[in-house]
Write an enzyme that holds these catalytic residues in place. Structure first.
Site, PDB file in Angstrom:
ATOM      1  N   ARG A 133       0.842  -1.206   0.000  1.00  0.00           N
ATOM      2  CA  ARG A 133       0.000   0.000   0.000  1.00  0.00           C
ATOM      3  C   ARG A 133       0.868   1.244   0.000  1.00  0.00           C
ATOM      4  NH1 ARG A 133      -2.465   0.925   4.409  1.00  0.00           N
ATOM      5  NH2 ARG A 133      -1.976  -1.033   5.445  1.00  0.00           N
ATOM      6  N   LYS A 198       3.793  -7.364  11.846  1.00  0.00           N
ATOM      7  CA  LYS A 198       2.970  -7.562  10.653  1.00  0.00           C
ATOM      8  C   LYS A 198       3.200  -8.958  10.073  1.00  0.00           C
ATOM      9  CE  LYS A 198       1.599  -5.286   6.405  1.00  0.00           C
ATOM     10  NZ  LYS A 198       1.346  -4.002   5.802  1.00  0.00           N
ATOM     11  N   ARG A 330      -0.934   4.988  12.687  1.00  0.00           N
ATOM     12  CA  ARG A 330       0.079   4.432  13.597  1.00  0.00           C
ATOM     13  C   ARG A 330      -0.474   4.473  15.009  1.00  0.00           C
ATOM     14  NH1 ARG A 330       3.276   2.947  10.322  1.00  0.00           N
ATOM     15  NH2 ARG A 330       4.703   4.147   9.061  1.00  0.00           N
TER      16      ARG A 330
HETATM   17  C1  BTN Z   1       0.502  -3.830   2.293  1.00  0.00           C
HETATM   18  O1  BTN Z   1       0.274  -4.203   3.446  1.00  0.00           O
HETATM   19  O2  BTN Z   1       1.244  -2.868   2.071  1.00  0.00           O
HETATM   20  C2  BTN Z   1      -0.136  -4.560   1.149  1.00  0.00           C
HETATM   21  C3  BTN Z   1       0.697  -5.713   0.690  1.00  0.00           C
HETATM   22  C4  BTN Z   1       0.084  -6.491  -0.458  1.00  0.00           C
HETATM   23  C5  BTN Z   1       1.050  -7.511  -1.031  1.00  0.00           C
HETATM   24  C6  BTN Z   1       0.380  -8.451  -1.993  1.00  0.00           C
HETATM   25  S1  BTN Z   1       1.443  -9.788  -2.455  1.00  0.00           S
HETATM   26  C7  BTN Z   1       0.312 -10.270  -3.673  1.00  0.00           C
HETATM   27  C8  BTN Z   1      -0.200  -9.003  -4.321  1.00  0.00           C
HETATM   28  N1  BTN Z   1       0.671  -8.569  -5.386  1.00  0.00           N
HETATM   29  C9  BTN Z   1       1.271  -7.416  -5.097  1.00  0.00           C
HETATM   30  O3  BTN Z   1       2.093  -6.837  -5.838  1.00  0.00           O
HETATM   31  N2  BTN Z   1       0.874  -6.956  -3.908  1.00  0.00           N
HETATM   32  C10 BTN Z   1      -0.094  -7.853  -3.301  1.00  0.00           C
END
Ligand code: BTN
Length: 333
Positions: A133, A198, A330
């Site tokens: 994100r 996380k 946060r």
């Molecule tokens: C986050 O918490 O920042 C979101 C992470 C999301 C990761 C997943 S892995 C599968 C899918 N493909 C990506 O490029 N991102 C999501």
């Protein structure tokens, strides 16, 4: 120190074949491996080095051959499908398994734009450009974790996308519960945490098309067997939590069945389908938090979410609602 270069597609294909041969964790002679791969001992040695560069520990013992330090289960469509149990969501029309990809989300968005069927899912052993994100990178080493995306078509989008992403987070937490992982909580909008670290994250992306159904790609990253990584926030993996290595096919199966049924319920009922579960898992409700915005930060007391999945915050100006994509959060120390 720089990471060794990721192998070319051809090298990766040979590395995968060697990994399949070594997957049982037993010794295999260089001669037998060379016979199966159609190469001499020197060639086998080079492929062993390649899989070492992918992060696998390989033991080579004179007179015995090579073996993986621990057995490995590569991702496989038939193993994932076989591990799925009946659920009340729609059947998964397609399940793609890739050795490597830039991002499973990006790959599935491409399929959606060219009229691909849904629900469809993709998992990959590795992502070269895993997306988190807010423009962050999602660390995606080969063969260790789960990088999964699911494509869903909504004929009418009666419910908001942020609420949908909360429903997916709840489904992921449910899947972890089914797998026996306790102490999991959710930090708005959709971080999955275990005791302040996380464990998984979600990235929902809308495929940009003017006409037709709303096409949503739901990307889920779960740290499964990763034990070392350069990540700038506290993190853990299923292995870190339980002390044991996990079969990623089983984890993928459980995630898929819970997300398919959770999103189907969300489609019918909206946030009501998961509000009680969200409230039970919400790590910030009632706590002092700081919401970071592009142009500053707001402090207040988290009051949970509204029916659109927005975070409600009691601030000096009254109760304010914050929507996913515009804010991060946060927990104040
Ligand atoms: C986050 O918490 O920042 C979101 C992470 C999301 C990761 C997943 S892995 C599968 C899918 N493909 C990506 O490029 N991102 C999501």
């Amino acid at each position: 120190m720089n990471a060794p270069p990721f192998p070319s597609p051809r090298q990766l294909e040979t590395s995968l074949r060697l990994l399949e041969l070594l997957a049982d964790g037993r010794f295999h002679s260089g001669e037998a491996l060379g016979g199966a791969l159609g190469m001499g001992r020197g060639g086998v040695w080079r492929v062993v080095r390649d899989i070492g560069n992918l992060g696998f520990e390989v033991h080579g013992v004179t007179g015995k051959g090579y073996r993986l330090a621990e057995p490995l289960e590569l991702l496989a469509e038939e193993r994932i499908r076989a591990a799925m149990v009946p659920h009340d969501g729609p059947a998964l029309r397609q399940l793609h398994v890739l050795p490597t990809v830039d991002s499973t989300n990006r790959w599935l968005m491409g399929r959606a734009l060219s009229g691909g069927t849904a629900p469809a899912a993709v998992v990959s052993e590795h992502q070269s450009g895993g997306r988190g994100r807010r423009g962050r990178v999602w660390v995606s080493p080969f063969g260790q974790n789960l990088y999964l995306s699911l494509l869903w078509y909504f004929e009418d989008m009666d419910h908001s996308l942020p609420a949908c992403s909360l429903a997916v987070a709840v489904a992921v937490a449910r899947a972890l519960g089914v797998l026996g992982v306790g102490d999991v909580g959710l930090k708005w909008p959709n971080d999955v945490h275990w005791r302040g670290r996380k464990l998984a994250g979600m990235l929902l992306e809308l495929v940009g098309e003017a006409a037709g159904p709303y096409k949503v790609v739901m990307g889920v990253g779960v740290n499964v067997n990763m034990v070392a990584a350069d990540i700038d926030q506290p993190w853990t993996s299923l292995r870190g939590v339980t002390g044991q290595a996990w079969d990623r096919n089983r984890v993928a199966a459980c995630l898929l069945q819970e997300i398919l049924s959770g999103v189907a319920r969300f489609q019918r009922e909206g946030m009501a389908s998961c509000q009680a579960d969200w409230d039970a898992l919400d790590l910030t409700r009632g706590r002092r938090v700081t919401v970071h915005l592009a142009d500053g930060a707001v402090e207040g007391t988290a009051l949970g979410t509204d029916g659109d999945g927005a975070l409600r915050l009691r601030t000096g100006q009254g109760v304010q609602h914050f929507h996913a994509g515009e804010v991060s959060l946060r927990v104040a120390r």
